[in-house]
Design a protein around this motif. Sequence first.
Motif, PDB file in Angstrom:
ATOM      1  N   VAL A 130       0.807  -1.215   0.000  1.00 17.07           N
ATOM      2  CA  VAL A 130       0.000   0.000   0.000  1.00 17.07           C
ATOM      3  C   VAL A 130       0.847   1.274   0.000  1.00 17.07           C
ATOM      4  O   VAL A 130       0.309   2.376   0.128  1.00 17.07           O
ATOM      5  CB  VAL A 130      -0.972   0.027   1.195  1.00 17.07           C
ATOM      6  CG1 VAL A 130      -1.979  -1.108   1.103  1.00 17.07           C
ATOM      7  CG2 VAL A 130      -0.212  -0.018   2.522  1.00 17.07           C
ATOM      8  N   VAL A 131       2.145   1.163  -0.142  1.00 16.77           N
ATOM      9  CA  VAL A 131       3.012   2.346  -0.112  1.00 16.77           C
ATOM     10  C   VAL A 131       2.573   3.340  -1.192  1.00 16.77           C
ATOM     11  O   VAL A 131       2.482   2.993  -2.374  1.00 16.77           O
ATOM     12  CB  VAL A 131       4.485   1.960  -0.327  1.00 16.77           C
ATOM     13  CG1 VAL A 131       5.355   3.214  -0.392  1.00 16.77           C
ATOM     14  CG2 VAL A 131       4.965   1.053   0.795  1.00 16.77           C
ATOM     15  N   GLY A 132       2.256   4.560  -0.767  1.00 18.16           N
ATOM     16  CA  GLY A 132       1.863   5.597  -1.709  1.00 18.16           C
ATOM     17  C   GLY A 132       0.475   5.443  -2.288  1.00 18.16           C
ATOM     18  O   GLY A 132       0.091   6.203  -3.185  1.00 18.16           O
ATOM     19  N   ARG A 133      -0.317   4.500  -1.780  1.00 14.91           N
ATOM     20  CA  ARG A 133      -1.636   4.255  -2.339  1.00 14.91           C
ATOM     21  C   ARG A 133      -2.713   4.695  -1.352  1.00 14.91           C
ATOM     22  O   ARG A 133      -2.504   4.733  -0.144  1.00 14.91           O
ATOM     23  CB  ARG A 133      -1.796   2.764  -2.681  1.00 14.91           C
ATOM     24  CG  ARG A 133      -0.618   2.221  -3.451  1.00 14.91           C
ATOM     25  CD  ARG A 133      -0.887   0.889  -4.072  1.00 14.91           C
ATOM     26  NE  ARG A 133      -1.558   1.011  -5.362  1.00 14.91           N
ATOM     27  CZ  ARG A 133      -1.567   0.052  -6.284  1.00 14.91           C
ATOM     28  NH1 ARG A 133      -0.931  -1.089  -6.077  1.00 14.91           N
ATOM     29  NH2 ARG A 133      -2.192   0.210  -7.427  1.00 14.91           N
ATOM     30  N   ARG A 134      -3.872   5.025  -1.886  1.00 15.65           N
ATOM     31  CA  ARG A 134      -4.978   5.521  -1.061  1.00 15.65           C
ATOM     32  C   ARG A 134      -5.733   4.350  -0.447  1.00 15.65           C
ATOM     33  O   ARG A 134      -6.181   3.440  -1.165  1.00 15.65           O
ATOM     34  CB  ARG A 134      -5.924   6.384  -1.904  1.00 15.65           C
ATOM     35  CG  ARG A 134      -5.315   7.708  -2.334  1.00 15.65           C
ATOM     36  CD  ARG A 134      -6.182   8.432  -3.358  1.00 15.65           C
ATOM     37  NE  ARG A 134      -7.524   8.706  -2.872  1.00 15.65           N
ATOM     38  CZ  ARG A 134      -7.862   9.781  -2.164  1.00 15.65           C
ATOM     39  NH1 ARG A 134      -6.939  10.686  -1.843  1.00 15.65           N
ATOM     40  NH2 ARG A 134      -9.106   9.974  -1.779  1.00 15.65           N
ATOM     41  N   VAL A 135      -5.879   4.388   0.873  1.00 18.53           N
ATOM     42  CA  VAL A 135      -6.601   3.347   1.601  1.00 18.53           C
ATOM     43  C   VAL A 135      -7.689   4.018   2.437  1.00 18.53           C
ATOM     44  O   VAL A 135      -7.409   4.935   3.219  1.00 18.53           O
ATOM     45  CB  VAL A 135      -5.658   2.537   2.520  1.00 18.53           C
ATOM     46  CG1 VAL A 135      -6.462   1.603   3.427  1.00 18.53           C
ATOM     47  CG2 VAL A 135      -4.668   1.739   1.685  1.00 18.53           C
ATOM     48  N   LEU A 136      -8.913   3.567   2.255  1.00 13.57           N
ATOM     49  CA  LEU A 136     -10.061   4.066   3.002  1.00 13.57           C
ATOM     50  C   LEU A 136     -10.350   3.140   4.177  1.00 13.57           C
ATOM     51  O   LEU A 136     -10.451   1.922   4.000  1.00 13.57           O
ATOM     52  CB  LEU A 136     -11.285   4.146   2.085  1.00 13.57           C
ATOM     53  CG  LEU A 136     -12.633   4.457   2.738  1.00 13.57           C
ATOM     54  CD1 LEU A 136     -12.646   5.864   3.328  1.00 13.57           C
ATOM     55  CD2 LEU A 136     -13.764   4.290   1.714  1.00 13.57           C
ATOM     56  N   VAL A 137     -10.482   3.709   5.366  1.00  9.51           N
ATOM     57  CA  VAL A 137     -10.868   2.956   6.554  1.00  9.51           C
ATOM     58  C   VAL A 137     -12.221   3.473   7.007  1.00  9.51           C
ATOM     59  O   VAL A 137     -12.359   4.655   7.365  1.00  9.51           O
ATOM     60  CB  VAL A 137      -9.844   3.125   7.700  1.00  9.51           C
ATOM     61  CG1 VAL A 137     -10.298   2.335   8.931  1.00  9.51           C
ATOM     62  CG2 VAL A 137      -8.459   2.677   7.251  1.00  9.51           C
ATOM     63  N   THR A 138     -13.255   2.642   6.972  1.00 13.16           N
ATOM     64  CA  THR A 138     -14.562   3.044   7.480  1.00 13.16           C
ATOM     65  C   THR A 138     -14.682   2.606   8.944  1.00 13.16           C
ATOM     66  O   THR A 138     -13.990   1.706   9.397  1.00 13.16           O
ATOM     67  CB  THR A 138     -15.700   2.436   6.652  1.00 13.16           C
ATOM     68  OG1 THR A 138     -15.694   1.007   6.814  1.00 13.16           O
ATOM     69  CG2 THR A 138     -15.549   2.781   5.180  1.00 13.16           C
TER      70      THR A 138
END
Length: 308
Positions: A130-138
């Motif tokens: 996930v380095v440099g990537r957008r991760v959504l946490v709900t």
Amino acid sequence: MRAVVYDGQGITLGAAPEPVPGDGQALVDVRAVSLNFTDVAHLDPATPPGTVLGLDAAGVVRRAAADGSGPQAGARVVTFGWGRGAWAEVRAADTEHLAVLPDGVGFAEAAALPAAGVTALRALRQLGPVVGRRVLVTGASGGVGRFAVQLAALAGAYVVAAVGSPERGAGLRELGAREVVADLPDVTAPVFGVLENVGGALLGEAFALLEPGGSLQSIGAASGQPSTLDLESARRAGGGKRVEVFMVGTPDTGFGPDLAHLTALLADGRLDPQIGWRGPWERVREAADALLGRRVAGKAVLDVTAGE
């Protein structure tokens, strides 16, 4: 011994016989325990009265496992157990599901880790690099969510934290979130991965935000509502998105190595247990009500006090 048990209607601090450890179990004098939403929201009415509840506990090994596995007597440990039994003065803990605490890590902080911390860690791994990537946490304000925000940020992700209200988002930027939103329409760019804790309509909204090739880990359904997906819209948008029903493991999936990793992060000051409620275990009902009422930001922890 004293223990938090199911009394046929709910939870109460009562009495239970001391556990008899199996060959691969250490006997642990418990000092602190933590509550998970699933511990108090999904009590099975068929549970026999007197059952000792709870998954997570930290304490001191009284007696080492008979088979020679695990730490020796006197070791400070954090423990997890699939079959409950944590919320008691004494716990029989499988040695594959415990870790020795580093110096400087307290029992309360360690007790907050097992179910929520390991869930967040393993769900994040399922997303891949996930380095440099957008991760959504709900559900980012809850126990799993606050660990997920921190661990994703530590892994190099650009973290978007989604919460139920602006007030619930307090402190999440300090934990590593780059954006904090109370409504998913406020997320203006696609995401590579989603760690989804809420379920219901929100799961479908989060799925629609995935970029082609991205994945959503369905960790829980705190909303209590069924989820639906608009797969046709996903196909028109390019497809290639994945939804996975996340499971933290099975009874033979040892928590020990991951607990050791998380406690090391605690010791280094790189992970905050986010204890939003703490008190003596005589107040267990109050803690459970606060958790069910969404009045706890992070984890609820009980200090175990010796009694008659």
